[in-house]
Design an enzyme around this catalytic site. Structure first.
Site, PDB file in Angstrom:
ATOM      1  NE  ARG A 148       4.107 -14.125  11.050  1.00  0.00           N
ATOM      2  CZ  ARG A 148       5.391 -14.467  11.028  1.00  0.00           C
ATOM      3  NH1 ARG A 148       6.123 -14.323  12.130  1.00  0.00           N
ATOM      4  NH2 ARG A 148       5.939 -14.958   9.937  1.00  0.00           N
ATOM      5  CE  LYS A 172       2.428 -17.326  10.407  1.00  0.00           C
ATOM      6  NZ  LYS A 172       2.059 -17.542   8.992  1.00  0.00           N
ATOM      7  CG  HIS A 244      -0.748  -9.246   8.669  1.00  0.00           C
ATOM      8  ND1 HIS A 244      -0.182  -9.909   9.739  1.00  0.00           N
ATOM      9  CD2 HIS A 244      -0.200  -9.810   7.557  1.00  0.00           C
ATOM     10  CE1 HIS A 244       0.652 -10.837   9.289  1.00  0.00           C
ATOM     11  NE2 HIS A 244       0.662 -10.788   7.987  1.00  0.00           N
ATOM     12  NE  ARG A 247       4.362 -10.176   9.049  1.00  0.00           N
ATOM     13  CZ  ARG A 247       5.519 -10.669   9.484  1.00  0.00           C
ATOM     14  NH1 ARG A 247       6.181 -10.037  10.435  1.00  0.00           N
ATOM     15  NH2 ARG A 247       6.011 -11.778   8.974  1.00  0.00           N
ATOM     16  CG  HIS A 270       8.530 -13.827   5.430  1.00  0.00           C
ATOM     17  ND1 HIS A 270       8.424 -12.792   4.519  1.00  0.00           N
ATOM     18  CD2 HIS A 270       7.388 -13.787   6.160  1.00  0.00           C
ATOM     19  CE1 HIS A 270       7.281 -12.165   4.695  1.00  0.00           C
ATOM     20  NE2 HIS A 270       6.632 -12.751   5.684  1.00  0.00           N
ATOM     21  CE1 TYR A 279       4.882  -6.715   2.134  1.00  0.00           C
ATOM     22  CE2 TYR A 279       6.294  -8.624   2.480  1.00  0.00           C
ATOM     23  CZ  TYR A 279       5.211  -7.860   2.843  1.00  0.00           C
ATOM     24  OH  TYR A 279       4.435  -8.235   3.903  1.00  0.00           O
TER      25      TYR A 279
END
Length: 298
Positions: A148, A172, A244, A247, A270, A279
């Site tokens: 990110r 995050k 992004h 990514r 994630h 994806y």
């Protein structure tokens, strides 16, 4: 109870109890500020404790006329979280948004770049400029490690474990993960460190930060967006591209070449496999192209 006061308390809760990033806290805060501003504009004097479902429905209806369904959904979700916090703190008994449904959203497939397009962007970098080697290392790291933009700007020299083949990434909620780094990305980070960064006057607070601006301070998110946008334009790529995008391309290309979805999940950081599963939709499109090209009954 005043809106701004309870907002400050909520921000502290998100920061300390939930461990959210400052960007996430800012987004949640904007939702509440929009509501408070709308109440003020319409001369509705009511506290967060007493506001009713009917008033909130009217607010959301007004907002819905101006924004797309995805923004509506995010706003409703953000406000629900705020009122759940008030319940948690025993300020309210019920959530006035409990029965308000967010609009149904289709799953948006992320834009990706072909390998040739990424090569074109890297080729567009002027390596004779002062920032050329840095910008090449930035693009290689975004694509080579799937970071990110906030993870890239906060990357530390002490997070680089090149001998072990990993970098430590803070994602995050300040959650850390180890991401493999390939020889190409490692090579260009080292060139930047040893040939460019070493000659800069570095601000004391940025001594451990990998990517620096010309003043020896950490790069901002906005600067990374600008670098990517300018390089894409120079390379003649007309897609809507952001940091992004690299990514997304990282994950898509791994999946297309046979990587395990769980491994991709871990590398992207994630929490849920369902986030990574987006994806697989892109991969199905890739598989359809293969069928159409190679199957004898196409």
């Amino acid at each position: 109870m005043k809106w701004l006061q309870v907002l400050k308390d909520y921000q502290n809760y998100l920061r300390l109890e939930r461990g959210l990033s400052e960007n996430s806290i800012l987004n949640y805060s904007l939702d509440i500020k929009k509501l408070a501003q709308w109440l003020n504009t319409n001369k509705i004097e009511i506290s967060p404790v007493d506001i009713s479902e009917e008033i909130l429905q009217e607010f959301i209806y007004e907002v819905a006329k101006k924004v797309n369904p995805r923004t509506q959904s995010r706003l409703i979700s953000g406000l629900k979280g705020f009122f759940n916090y008030l319940i948690f703190e025993d300020y309210r008994k019920t959530n006035p948004l409990e029965l308000i449904e967010a609009p149904k959203l289709g799953r948006k497939l992320p834009d990706t770049l072909a390998v040739e397009e990424i090569d074109a962007i890297i080729s567009a970098i002027d390596l004779s400029s002062k920032q050329g080697e840095r910008n090449r290392a930035i693009i290689e790291t975004l694509y080579g490690c799937g970071l990110r933009v906030s993870e890239l700007t906060s990357l530390k020299i002490s997070d680089l474990y090149f001998e072990e083949g990993f970098i430590k990434v803070t994602g995050k909620g300040d959650k850390q993960r180890l991401v493999p780094i390939g020889p190409t990305t490692e090579k260009y980070i080292n060139i930047y460190k040893k040939e460019v960064r070493i000659h800069q006057n570095i601000h004391p607070a940025a001594m451990d930060t990998v990517f620096l601006n010309q003043h020896g301070r950490p790069l901002t998110r906005a600067m990374i967006f600008t670098i990517v946008k300018r390089l894409a334009e120079k390379a003649g790529i007309h897609k809507t591209i952001s940091p992004h995008t690299f990514r997304h391309s990282f994950a898509t290309h791994l999946l297309e070449n046979g990587a395990d979805l769980r491994a991709i999940q871990q590398m992207l950081g994630h929490e849920s496999i369902t986030t990574t599963e987006i994806y697989t939709h892109i991969d199905r499109r890739h598989l359809t192209e293969i069928i159409n090209r190679f199957h004898p009954r196409k």
